[in-house]
Design a protein around this motif. Structure first.
Motif, PDB file in Angstrom:
ATOM      1  N   ALA A 104     -29.727  20.436 -14.258  1.00 13.62           N
ATOM      2  CA  ALA A 104     -30.075  19.462 -15.297  1.00 13.62           C
ATOM      3  C   ALA A 104     -30.956  20.079 -16.364  1.00 13.62           C
ATOM      4  O   ALA A 104     -31.065  19.561 -17.464  1.00 13.62           O
ATOM      5  CB  ALA A 104     -30.782  18.262 -14.663  1.00 13.62           C
ATOM      6  N   GLU A 116     -30.582  23.159 -17.602  1.00 11.56           N
ATOM      7  CA  GLU A 116     -29.930  24.283 -18.262  1.00 11.56           C
ATOM      8  C   GLU A 116     -30.222  24.270 -19.756  1.00 11.56           C
ATOM      9  O   GLU A 116     -30.152  23.217 -20.398  1.00 11.56           O
ATOM     10  CB  GLU A 116     -28.417  24.213 -18.039  1.00 11.56           C
ATOM     11  CG  GLU A 116     -27.970  24.714 -16.679  1.00 11.56           C
ATOM     12  CD  GLU A 116     -28.242  26.192 -16.503  1.00 11.56           C
ATOM     13  OE1 GLU A 116     -28.049  26.958 -17.468  1.00 11.56           O
ATOM     14  OE2 GLU A 116     -28.665  26.579 -15.409  1.00 11.56           O
ATOM     15  N   GLY A 154     -29.752  24.751 -23.808  1.00 11.37           N
ATOM     16  CA  GLY A 154     -28.615  24.492 -24.672  1.00 11.37           C
ATOM     17  C   GLY A 154     -28.241  23.034 -24.765  1.00 11.37           C
ATOM     18  O   GLY A 154     -27.402  22.659 -25.577  1.00 11.37           O
ATOM     19  N   GLN A 155     -28.832  22.188 -23.927  1.00 12.45           N
ATOM     20  CA  GLN A 155     -28.500  20.774 -23.951  1.00 12.45           C
ATOM     21  C   GLN A 155     -29.521  19.964 -24.745  1.00 12.45           C
ATOM     22  O   GLN A 155     -29.155  19.060 -25.474  1.00 12.45           O
ATOM     23  CB  GLN A 155     -28.419  20.234 -22.521  1.00 12.45           C
ATOM     24  CG  GLN A 155     -27.369  20.932 -21.668  1.00 12.45           C
ATOM     25  CD  GLN A 155     -27.366  20.407 -20.254  1.00 12.45           C
ATOM     26  OE1 GLN A 155     -28.003  19.408 -19.945  1.00 12.45           O
ATOM     27  NE2 GLN A 155     -26.654  21.079 -19.372  1.00 12.45           N
ATOM     28  N   LEU A 156     -30.779  20.289 -24.570  1.00 13.29           N
ATOM     29  CA  LEU A 156     -31.857  19.524 -25.185  1.00 13.29           C
ATOM     30  C   LEU A 156     -32.352  20.256 -26.426  1.00 13.29           C
ATOM     31  O   LEU A 156     -32.531  21.474 -26.409  1.00 13.29           O
ATOM     32  CB  LEU A 156     -32.989  19.361 -24.167  1.00 13.29           C
ATOM     33  CG  LEU A 156     -34.019  18.261 -24.411  1.00 13.29           C
ATOM     34  CD1 LEU A 156     -33.371  16.891 -24.346  1.00 13.29           C
ATOM     35  CD2 LEU A 156     -35.131  18.360 -23.367  1.00 13.29           C
ATOM     36  N   ARG A 157     -32.601  19.513 -27.506  1.00 15.21           N
ATOM     37  CA  ARG A 157     -33.067  20.115 -28.747  1.00 15.21           C
ATOM     38  C   ARG A 157     -34.173  19.265 -29.373  1.00 15.21           C
ATOM     39  O   ARG A 157     -34.148  18.036 -29.289  1.00 15.21           O
ATOM     40  CB  ARG A 157     -31.913  20.255 -29.751  1.00 15.21           C
ATOM     41  CG  ARG A 157     -30.895  21.326 -29.377  1.00 15.21           C
ATOM     42  CD  ARG A 157     -31.507  22.710 -29.511  1.00 15.21           C
ATOM     43  NE  ARG A 157     -30.570  23.779 -29.166  1.00 15.21           N
ATOM     44  CZ  ARG A 157     -30.492  24.345 -27.978  1.00 15.21           C
ATOM     45  NH1 ARG A 157     -31.268  23.913 -26.987  1.00 15.21           N
ATOM     46  NH2 ARG A 157     -29.643  25.330 -27.746  1.00 15.21           N
ATOM     47  N   THR A 191     -36.696  14.485 -29.221  1.00 11.76           N
ATOM     48  CA  THR A 191     -35.501  15.274 -28.937  1.00 11.76           C
ATOM     49  C   THR A 191     -34.237  14.485 -29.239  1.00 11.76           C
ATOM     50  O   THR A 191     -34.269  13.270 -29.453  1.00 11.76           O
ATOM     51  CB  THR A 191     -35.472  15.710 -27.462  1.00 11.76           C
ATOM     52  OG1 THR A 191     -35.277  14.542 -26.639  1.00 11.76           O
ATOM     53  CG2 THR A 191     -36.767  16.401 -27.075  1.00 11.76           C
ATOM     54  N   ASN A 192     -33.112  15.198 -29.210  1.00 10.41           N
ATOM     55  CA  ASN A 192     -31.826  14.579 -29.478  1.00 10.41           C
ATOM     56  C   ASN A 192     -31.345  13.697 -28.335  1.00 10.41           C
ATOM     57  O   ASN A 192     -30.340  13.002 -28.465  1.00 10.41           O
ATOM     58  CB  ASN A 192     -30.771  15.655 -29.767  1.00 10.41           C
ATOM     59  CG  ASN A 192     -30.637  16.641 -28.614  1.00 10.41           C
ATOM     60  OD1 ASN A 192     -31.510  16.751 -27.758  1.00 10.41           O
ATOM     61  ND2 ASN A 192     -29.537  17.370 -28.588  1.00 10.41           N
ATOM     62  N   GLN A 193     -32.060  13.717 -27.199  1.00 13.38           N
ATOM     63  CA  GLN A 193     -31.688  12.876 -26.066  1.00 13.38           C
ATOM     64  C   GLN A 193     -32.642  11.696 -25.886  1.00 13.38           C
ATOM     65  O   GLN A 193     -32.627  11.030 -24.859  1.00 13.38           O
ATOM     66  CB  GLN A 193     -31.633  13.717 -24.785  1.00 13.38           C
ATOM     67  CG  GLN A 193     -30.536  14.770 -24.801  1.00 13.38           C
ATOM     68  CD  GLN A 193     -30.409  15.494 -23.475  1.00 13.38           C
ATOM     69  OE1 GLN A 193     -31.003  15.099 -22.471  1.00 13.38           O
ATOM     70  NE2 GLN A 193     -29.629  16.562 -23.461  1.00 13.38           N
ATOM     71  N   ASP A 224     -34.950  24.704 -28.295  1.00 14.40           N
ATOM     72  CA  ASP A 224     -34.870  24.200 -26.927  1.00 14.40           C
ATOM     73  C   ASP A 224     -36.288  23.972 -26.399  1.00 14.40           C
ATOM     74  O   ASP A 224     -37.033  24.935 -26.201  1.00 14.40           O
ATOM     75  CB  ASP A 224     -34.129  25.216 -26.059  1.00 14.40           C
ATOM     76  CG  ASP A 224     -34.029  24.788 -24.600  1.00 14.40           C
ATOM     77  OD1 ASP A 224     -34.456  23.661 -24.275  1.00 14.40           O
ATOM     78  OD2 ASP A 224     -33.526  25.584 -23.786  1.00 14.40           O
ATOM     79  N   TYR A 257     -38.866  15.261 -18.654  1.00 12.93           N
ATOM     80  CA  TYR A 257     -37.464  15.644 -18.476  1.00 12.93           C
ATOM     81  C   TYR A 257     -37.126  15.830 -16.995  1.00 12.93           C
ATOM     82  O   TYR A 257     -36.075  15.396 -16.519  1.00 12.93           O
ATOM     83  CB  TYR A 257     -37.187  16.933 -19.246  1.00 12.93           C
ATOM     84  CG  TYR A 257     -35.743  17.387 -19.192  1.00 12.93           C
ATOM     85  CD1 TYR A 257     -34.779  16.800 -20.012  1.00 12.93           C
ATOM     86  CD2 TYR A 257     -35.347  18.403 -18.331  1.00 12.93           C
ATOM     87  CE1 TYR A 257     -33.460  17.215 -19.968  1.00 12.93           C
ATOM     88  CE2 TYR A 257     -34.028  18.824 -18.277  1.00 12.93           C
ATOM     89  CZ  TYR A 257     -33.090  18.227 -19.101  1.00 12.93           C
ATOM     90  OH  TYR A 257     -31.777  18.642 -19.050  1.00 12.93           O
TER      91      TYR A 257
END
Length: 217
Positions: A22, A24, A26-29, A90-92, A121, A162
């Protein structure tokens, strides 16, 4: 290792793997870096007159306040407070918060670090700290370093949210269950008779340690 112990350890591996999967990169910005102004009122009892804290400028006699003579008394006051806080978004939809921060450090965050942080990241804490430190040749101290520290703390908060764990877990876990506190004497008179009375009062209240601001010794 006994077979049962080995099997129990093996069963725990997928859970740990899912945790790091979870996380990794590259997913969260980082999508936004915001300076928030928070205002409110605070009612407290303050010693009056208040003993000053020493400032570097006080090496010059003409800029050195005179120490308080005699006792101080507690006065109940309501003050209007205004503080600045840093929020990383963040974008999430996950945020990281830190504060309050000094206005001078907030300027560095907003004008120099914010453009650099957008799109990065937030889980890459070590790399981001090193890159922020190398972003400006004046970053070794002062308000620039304070700005880096503010961002770093907000990143720790974000990573804790997170991974859904307290930050102290990420830093190695608890080392004690209780922490001793000390009695702060900030603002109280350091005139010997008044200080002795205050020190005795703190001992009666159960404080094993005291912190006095003795100005010029």
């Amino acid at each position: 290792m006994r077979r049962r112990t080995f099997l129990q350890s093996a069963l725990a591996v997928p859970t740990l793997s899912r945790l790091w999967a979870a996380a990794e990169p590259g997913q969260l910005r980082i999508q936004a870096v915001e300076i928030l102004q928070v205002e409110g009122q605070l009612t407290i009892e303050e010693p009056q007159p208040s003993q000053h804290q020493v400032q570097p400028l006080h090496v010059y006699p003409e800029h050195r306040p005179q120490p308080i003579r005699g006792a101080t008394s507690l006065v109940r006051r309501t003050r209007r407070l205004r503080s600045l806080y840093l929020r990383l978004r963040t974008n999430q939809g996950l945020d990281g918060l830190y504060g309050p921060i000094d206005a001078e450090a907030a300027v560095v965050v907003d004008r120099q670090l914010r453009p650099f942080l957008i799109g990065k990241d937030p889980l890459a804490g070590e790399a981001l700290w090193d890159q922020m430190f190398r972003l400006n040749r004046h970053s070794r101290s002062g308000h620039y370093m304070m700005a880096i520290s503010a961002v770093d703390n907000a990143l720790w908060d974000l990573r804790g949210r997170y991974l859904n764990v307290p930050v102290y877990r990420l830093l190695g876990g608890p080392t004690r269950s209780r922490v001793r506190v000390y009695g702060s004497c900030l603002g109280y008179s350091v005139d010997p008779p008044a200080a002795a009375k205050m020190a005795a009062q703190l001992v009666q209240e159960g404080f094993l340690h005291q912190k006095w601001f003795l100005a010029y010794g």
